[in-house]
Scaffold this active site. Structure first.
Site, short mmCIF file in Angstrom:
data_model
loop_
_atom_site.label_atom_id
_atom_site.label_comp_id
_atom_site.label_asym_id
_atom_site.label_seq_id
_atom_site.Cartn_x
_atom_site.Cartn_y
_atom_site.Cartn_z
N LYS A 79 0.85 -1.19 0.00
CA LYS A 79 0.00 0.00 0.00
C LYS A 79 0.89 1.24 0.00
CE LYS A 79 -3.98 1.89 2.60
NZ LYS A 79 -4.85 1.68 3.78
N SER A 154 -9.68 1.75 3.00
CA SER A 154 -8.86 2.52 2.12
C SER A 154 -7.81 1.71 1.37
CB SER A 154 -8.13 3.61 2.92
OG SER A 154 -7.25 3.03 3.85
N SER A 178 -9.62 -0.62 7.21
CA SER A 178 -9.10 -0.50 5.84
C SER A 178 -8.42 -1.72 5.25
CB SER A 178 -8.14 0.68 5.76
OG SER A 178 -8.87 1.87 5.73
#
Ligand code: GLN
Length: 482
Positions: A79, A154, A178
């Site tokens: 990420k 997210s 997330s």
């Protein structure tokens, strides 16, 4: 044979036995990215050259008879708020568009030490603020099960990439859901470890008392492998736990006979779609037939979870994000004078959701409001944690949906921040309490995956893994993403 369809465990095994080369595996994933990512947009940055170089290095080590780690040649993605040295870390924000970290996160170092090959950095909601991926300054990622829908957020890119077989294991971050929510929406396993179990060193801070790093995978064995390689004490993170790391892979074999599973009353009723309710019923039956004892438990403060979460995370975010002032980190817009530089840089560099949260957070901390909002939220946080302690006096672990709905359409919730916040009703509680929680793929609603969440007491990761593994065995893995 389609290489990208193999699990991390299978890939590593074959590479170690030199039935496959790390390079051909890496090429297969890069090829897949070239085919699929135009549409899915899971990657913000593909590190093709360094991935190839690393893969060659691993093949050389193996040829020289040296031992390589348990993730040898496994294609991983990171990420974009987790630092990889020398590769941009934008956090999905314009304000960090040109920021290149000089060091790697501990979790990344550990994956590399285990032999993983990093394919690139993944799309995300700006600074981790969002539940759909649509708050990325670089455009949203899409759900491979239905590209008109969101992958969740997210960690939108990490989830979409694994579901589309563009990576086999990814690292996401979970502040309030997330990792778990996008895992659920994409039909994957996604773990939020106990707060402090995986080092946060090198994770760009959003809300420091809540932030964690966790893996997303298509099989429970891969998830155990990912956790095994990243967990453990790190002197560079002052909140890192000193506890020894157990053998997570061994936990996969344990029986769940006699285990007491608590079904959380407040989270299984109205507000969930029919498909989610049905998945809960089916899953309960599966666990019952595997020998677990099912009880119903109550978490009376559940309804206050969202309010408490936003009044904890926004103040922390307003403080953490104060450093992006156009001085030390990232983009600087305007050079007129100090105040103008800060105002222009922050006003244009941050997207609307980030600005909203900085405003809420600053307000909640300001003199005269601090006690009414922030201090009260901390008290509610404590009550929520106490709810879980009471529940764990009666059962070993808890079951809830991960999300009240499967993947929604792009644009469906963007006009209402509150609607978007409510996507996290099931995931914020364990986050506030610091508990490990795991989303497992547990059914479909039409063609869309449905995920359920298992929650354990602190450091109960083994329990989560053994329970999820029992479920995967009992169902023959039929809910796993294609
Ligand atoms: N969706 C939640 C939020 O917007 C959780 C985010 C996260 O865990 N990073 O804050």
């Amino acid at each position: 044979m389609t290489l990208t369809a193999l699990s991390a465990a299978q890939l590593a095994h074959r590479i170690q036995r030199r039935e496959l080369s790390a390079l051909e595996v890496t090429e297969a994933f890069l090829e897949r990215i070239a085919q699929r990512d135009q549409e899915i947009h899971a990657f913000l940055h593909v590190t093709a050259d360094s991935a190839r170089a690393r893969a060659k290095k691993i093949d050389q080590e193996l040829a020289a008879g040296r031992s390589v780690g348990p993730l040898a040649g496994v294609a991983v993605g990171i990420k974009d708020n987790i630092c990889v040295a020398g590769v941009p870390a934008t956090c999905g924000s314009k304000i960090l568009q040109h920021f290149v970290p000089p060091y790697s996160a501990t979790a990344v170092e550990r994956l590399l030490a285990a032999g993983a090959v990093v394919l690139g950095k993944m799309n995300m909601d700006e600074f981790g603020m969002g539940s759909s991926g649509e708050n990325s300054a670089y455009g949203p990622a899409r759900n491979p099960h239905d590209p008109s829908r969101v992958p969740g957020g997210s960690s939108s890119g990490p989830a979409a990439a694994v579901a589309a077989r563009m990576a086999v294991l990814t690292l996401g971050s979970d502040t309030g859901g997330s990792v778990r929510q996008p895992a659920a929406l994409c039909g994957l396993y996604g773990l939020r470890p106990t707060y402090g179990r995986v080092s946060r060193y090198g994770l760009v801070a959003f809300a420091s008392s809540l932030d964690t790093i966790g893996p997303l995978t298509r099989t429970i064995e891969d998830l155990a492998l990912g956790l095994q390689c990243t967990a453990g004490h790190d002197p560079l993170d002052s909140t890192s736990l000193p506890d020894p790391v157990p053998d997570y892979l061994a936990a996969l074999q344990r029986s769940i006979k006699g285990q007491r599973l608590g079904l959380v009353k407040e989270s299984i009723g109205e507000g969930n779609t029919a498909g989610v309710r049905q998945a809960v019923q089916q899953t309960v039956e599966v666990f019952r037939s595997a020998g677990a004892a099912i009880t119903e438990v109550s978490l009376p403060y559940t309804d206050y979870g969202i309010a408490a979460y936003y009044l904890v995370c926004c103040p922390e975010a307003s403080s953490n994000l104060a450093r992006y002032a156009g001085m030390t980190y990232g983009t600087r817009l305007s050079d007129r004078d100090l105040i103008a530089t800060m105002m222009t840089t922050r006003g244009r560099g941050f997207g609307p959701e980030v600005r909203r949260r900085i405003l809420i957070g600053t307000y909640a901390l300001s003199a005269g409001y601090h006690d009414a909002y922030y201090a009260k939220a901390l008290k509610v946080r404590r009550l929520i944690a106490q709810d879980y302690r009471n529940a764990f006096a009666r059962c070993d672990l808890l079951l809830t949906p991960t999300s009240p709905t499967p993947a929604f359409r792009l644009g469906e919730k963007t006009t209402s921040p509150l609607e978007m916040y409510l996507a996290d009703v099931d995931t914020v509680g364990p986050a506030l309490a610091g508990l490990p929680s795991l989303s497992i793929p547990a059914g479909f609603e039409g063609k869309l995956p449905v995920g359920l969440q298992l929650i354990a007491p602190p450091l109960g990761e083994e329990l989560l893994l053994s329970t999820a593994a029992a479920f995967e065995r009992e169902t023959g893995g039929r809910y796993l993403a294609p």
